[in-house]
Structures are given as structure tokens and as C-alpha cells.
Design an enzyme around this catalytic site. Structure first.
Site, PDB file in Angstrom:
ATOM      1  N   LYS A 233      -4.504 -14.593  -8.508  1.00 33.75           N
ATOM      2  CA  LYS A 233      -4.440 -13.419  -7.626  1.00 33.75           C
ATOM      3  C   LYS A 233      -3.736 -12.318  -8.415  1.00 33.75           C
ATOM      4  CE  LYS A 233      -2.739 -11.601  -3.273  1.00 33.75           C
ATOM      5  NZ  LYS A 233      -1.456 -11.133  -2.771  1.00 33.75           N
TER       6      LYS A 233
ATOM      7  N   ILE B 262      -7.794 -11.102  -2.069  1.00 34.23           N
ATOM      8  CA  ILE B 262      -6.684 -11.681  -1.295  1.00 34.23           C
ATOM      9  C   ILE B 262      -5.728 -10.525  -1.077  1.00 34.23           C
ATOM     10  CG2 ILE B 262      -4.873 -13.426  -1.176  1.00 34.23           C
ATOM     11  CD1 ILE B 262      -6.300 -15.008  -3.381  1.00 34.23           C
TER      12      ILE B 262
ATOM     13  N   SER C 191       3.313 -12.984  -0.462  1.00 36.34           N
ATOM     14  CA  SER C 191       4.460 -12.073  -0.357  1.00 36.34           C
ATOM     15  C   SER C 191       4.584 -11.473   1.043  1.00 36.34           C
ATOM     16  CB  SER C 191       4.338 -10.968  -1.404  1.00 36.34           C
ATOM     17  OG  SER C 191       4.315 -11.556  -2.682  1.00 36.34           O
ATOM     18  N   ASN C 192       3.440 -11.360   1.766  1.00 37.29           N
ATOM     19  CA  ASN C 192       3.503 -10.852   3.144  1.00 37.29           C
ATOM     20  C   ASN C 192       4.040 -11.882   4.126  1.00 37.29           C
ATOM     21  OD1 ASN C 192       2.362  -8.073   3.170  1.00 37.29           O
ATOM     22  ND2 ASN C 192       0.707  -9.121   2.110  1.00 37.29           N
TER      23      ASN C 192
END
Length: 309
Positions: free
Chosen positions: A175, A218, A51-52
Site C-alpha cells: 500500500k 486502499i 492508519s485510519n
């Protein structure tokens, strides 16, 4: 049942930000500088298009370029052992399968798959299970389940759903960006870590996750401070719990401050300011962030520590 694929090794993984120029084009030299600093900081792996990494804002070709650039930068600088995971979430099963194939072709070893979220009412538990199984059946690399309710319209997979999916021979981990340590512990205590790796997706539960049997972390914060995360992992492994708890407190406060600044643009702005590469440009509709108004005392403390390690 086919042989089970191997999960990624335990350790610290970074969903790397993707630097851009003022025209919102990929800034390859800054991307390379960032990958190199993370690898030199000791990270186990790099997640491209988490998402980053602004995955949903990229074309398929840009996604492939970002993965290939990451793999090549690592290989050319003596970091062949650093794992590359690619985010391959699409809104249809067909597109997600294509993104998994593209990821393999570009050099990724694992695919991290978000649950589609355009039509939340349609995403019943059977539909979610069918989606992830069909993607894993077709994927040329092992897949992992990415549970992040914030970016999937609130869809939050429970431990039963994830455990059901974990039985698939090509689904090897998860994750948990929900940050739910109870869910994490239910998974780690019922699934062997040699077959299924469970990672929290936030640094503010890194140590709590390790104590509960996680495979590491993560998280966004290692974009800023990879060495500090490796230090916490080593303290835990050496049984120095008191020191680890102190460092975890700093990571928890810094992670919170980072979130308040505004995650992706905030990370870019901090990295640009303190490590002297990259510009804080993001793709619209995201907006650049100003750092001057933000409370950053714990982040600054973490950066001082990072530079001392």
C-alpha cells in the site's frame, strides 16, 4: 523457494475508522453499522487498523476484538467474500510477529506491515529488508508492505526496496500511501499482478493508479463514499475513460478537503452527520474536529452522488 502466497484480489479497500464512545471505549454497534454500509457499498475488502483505524492507540486485545468484530459482522450478513486485512505494525520485530499471529486468530486473511520508526537513523535499507523478511517468515498469513512516510517519521521505501521484498514467497503486496504514481508504475510493470498487488493509498490517484496497472485502491475516502469508488472502477473497466476522469476529479477534490478537515476525526464527523451512526470521538492525543468552519463543497457533492448510487 516455497510456493508464492496469493495476493488480495483487485478492487476497492477501506481502512475503516473505528468508532468510539465519549469514554474512548470501542462503540461496537457503530463499528458494525459502518462495516455493513461499506460491504453493502460493494467494497472488496476492509482494512482494520490501517492508519485510519487508530491502531497505535489500541491494546492488543482491542486490536483482536476489532478484527473479530469486522469478520463476524461480514460473515453474519452474507459478506463472506469481503476480505479482511489487518494492520500489524509494531515497533519491534517480535511485537509485529505477535500482531500477525493475533490477526490470523481473529479472522484476518492478510497483514499490512508498517516499517518501525522509533529510531529512523537505524532503519537502513538492509535493516528494513531484514525486518520485513523476518516478519513474513513468521507470519501465518501473507503480509503486505505499508509505505506511509507521514506516520513513519519520513521513512519512504523506494521501488527497489519494495521489489526486493516482493520476491519473498509470503510478501504479496504493498500500500503506497506516499501517493507516488511513478513508484507504483515501476512496481506494476516489473512485478506480475498475480503474485504482487500494488495499491495506491490515496483516492486522489485512484484512476492514475489503475491506468498504471494498480490493483485498485486502499484509501480513506471510501469510508465516506464506497459506491462512488466502485463506480469509478467499473467505468475504468468498461473503457469509459472520459466519465472516469470526471469522477476522479471529484474524488481528488473531496480527498483533499477530507485531509484538510483532519483525517480520522473528520471522517467520523462526516459519517456521523450524513449516514446517522457513530459519534466523532477519537482517542487522545487526537482531537475531535468541527465541521462548520471547513470548506466541504466537493465532499458534499460526493455524498449526494454516493446516496444516489
Amino acid at each position: 523457494m516455497a510456493n508464492k502466497s496469493k495476493p488480495p484480489p483487485n478492487g476497492v479497500y477501506v481502512p475503516a475508522v473505528l468508532f468510539m464512545d465519549e469514554n474512548e471505549d470501542l462503540d461496537i454497534p457503530s463499528i458494525q453499522a459502518h462495516i455493513l454500509r461499506l460491504a453493502q457499498g460493494g467494497v472488496t475488502g476492509i482494512l482494520v487498523q490501517g492508519s485510519n483505524g487508530e491502531a497505535q492507540h489500541l491494546s492488543h486485545d482491542e486490536r483482536k476484538l476489532a478484527i473479530a468484530t469486522t469478520r463476524q459482522t461480514l460473515d453474519q450478513n452474507g459478506f463472506k467474500n469481503v476480505v479482511v486485512i489487518a494492520g500489524t505494525g509494531g515497533q519491534s520485530t517480535r511485537e509485529t510477529k505477535k500482531l500477525c499471529a493475533d490477526a490470523r486468530d481473529a479472522g484476518a486473511e492478510y497483514a499490512l506491515v508498517l516499517t518501525p520508526s522509533t529510531w529512523p537513523p537505524q532503519m537502513t535499507k538492509p535493516n528494513i529488508i531484514r525486518f520485513h523478511r523476518e516478519v513474513a517468515d513468521a507470519s501465518p498469513i501473507p503480509t503486505m508492505i505499508y509505505n506511509f512516510p507521514t506516520v513513519t517519521a519520513g521513512i519512504d521505501l523506494d521501488s527497489d526496496t519494495i521489489a526486493t521484498l516482493a520476491a519473498h514467497p509470503n510478501i504479496v503486496g504493498t500500500k503506497l500511501s506516499c501517493g507516488n504514481v511513478g513508484k507504483l508504475q515501476r512496481l506494476t510493470s516489473s512485478l506480475s499482478s498475480t503474485e504482487f498487488a500494488t495499491f495506491p493509498g490515496k483516492s486522489d490517484v485512484f484512476l492514475q493508479g489503475l491506468i498504471s496497472g494498480s490493483a485498485g485502491v486502499i484509501g480513506a475516502l471510501p469510508n465516506v463514499a464506497p459506491k462512488a469508488h466502485i463506480r469509478l472502477l467499473n467505468l475504468f473497466r468498461e473503457g469509459k475513460l472520459e466519465e472516469a476522469v470526471k469522477l476522479q476529479a471529484l474524488l481528488g477534490h473531496a480527498d483533499w478537503q477530507l485531509g484538510k478537515i483532519g483525517s480520522i476525526a473528520g471522517i467520523k464527523a462526516i459519517v456521523s452527520k450524513h449516514f446517522e451512526y457513530g459519534k466523532p470521538f477519537v482517542r487522545g492525543p487526537l482531537a475531535p474536529q468541527q465541521l462548520q468552519d471547513a470548506s466541504m463543497d466537493k465532499l458534499e457533492e460526493l455524498i449526494v452522488l454516493e446516496k444516489s448510487l
